[in-house]
Design an enzyme around this catalytic site. Structure first.
Site: not given
Ligand code: KIV
Length: 289
Positions: A106, A205, A67-68, A136, A138
């Site tokens: 994510d 992280e 989600d970056s 994924k 958090e």
């Molecule tokens: O959103 C993302 O890119 C991430 C990674 C940096 C682990 O969660």
């Protein structure tokens, strides 16, 4: 050997040469760590588009549709505004562009925290609409029940502890976590809770190195570090960071290329040729029949 692509015009799919290896699986990634040892470190990079996935696929064990992308692709101030629709669209593109790596998508902020049932609905949608192999999310111990709920229902989950960017409003920024003993202990306990709940891997992280090492030793599943420690079972970076797309990158990022320089240099040359009326060159000029 580098990979080349032939476009299948019927499907718009770019087929790679040489033919790709078989796609890896989540259980194969989980099995990389045996009795606390990962002989072959796990390679993960973020990917947001089909073409990016094509270029990264052969080199990676896992592609993370992170989600970056909120900041990297959409210029948002954080990952908080990213939606499930956005993740589904980019997840599908990355699956279409990859053949070998396990694709993990994510879960965006707000799509899973409310209840295990909400998380299941969101994760099931991502698996159905993208073809990804898992999701994924958090959070540590607070998410353990959700991880167990999803795993028991056929959805592989990668955890994410330490600096959790979706909690930026609570954390007050993106500084490394675990500087106090209490916070350090909590991060290791969070990793253990996710491991016990069935997470197949855990991203660690932005933590001080001893915590990344302690968490890696404390859990049976592989850990994937980003700003953690080289002793983690694998590593992940945001592809645009390591390719030099941005001037400002976190201190732990190594730049392997200068893509920003290449792109602005190419645009500068193109603009100069257009303005001098020397573009297109004679050999590229379109000749109507
Ligand atoms: O959103 C993302 O890119 C991430 C990674 C940096 C682990 O969660």
């Amino acid at each position: 050997m580098s990979t080349t692509f032939q476009l299948d015009t019927a499907t718009s799919r770019a087929n790679p040469t040489p033919a790709p290896m078989k796609r890896l699986t989540v259980p194969a990634i989980r099995r990389r760590k045996k009795d606390g040892v990962t002989a072959e470190p796990i390679v993960m990079l973020t990917a947001y588009t089909a073409r990016q996935a094509q270029l990264l696929d052969a080199h990676c064990d896992l592609l993370l549709v992170g989600d970056s992308l909120g900041q990297v692709i959409y210029g948002l101030p954080s990952s908080v505004p990213v939606t499930l629709d956005i993740m589904a669209a980019h997840g599908a593109a990355v699956v279409r562009g990859s053949y070998h790596a396990v694709v993990i998508v994510d879960m965006p902020f707000g799509a899973y925290e409310q209840s295990p049932q909400q998380a299941f609905e969101s994760a099931a949608r991502l698996l159905k609409e993208t073809g990804c192999a898992g999701v994924k999310l958090e959070g540590g111990a607070a998410m353990a029940e959700t991880v167990a709920f999803l795993t028991a229902r056929g959805i592989p989950v990668m955890g994410h502890v330490g600096l959790t960017p979706q909690a930026v409003n609570l954390l007050g920024g993106y500084n490394a976590r675990g500087r106090s003993d209490a916070e350090a202990d909590k991060i290791v306990a969070d990793a253990k809770a996710l491991d016990d709940a069935g997470a197949f891997a855990i991203v660690i992280e932005g933590v001080v190195e001893p915590i990344a090492i302690a968490a890696t030793q404390a859990v049976a599943c592989p850990t994937i570090g980003i700003g953690g420690s080289a002793q983690c079972d694998g590593q992940v970076l945001v592809t645009e960071d390591m390719c030099g797309m941005f001037e400002r990158v976190p201190r732990f990022v190594k730049r392997y290329a200068d893509l920003a320089g290449l792109i602005s240099g190419a645009a500068e040359s193109y603009a100069a040729e257009v303005r001098a009326r020397t573009f297109p060159g004679v050999e590229q000029t379109y000749q109507p029949k």
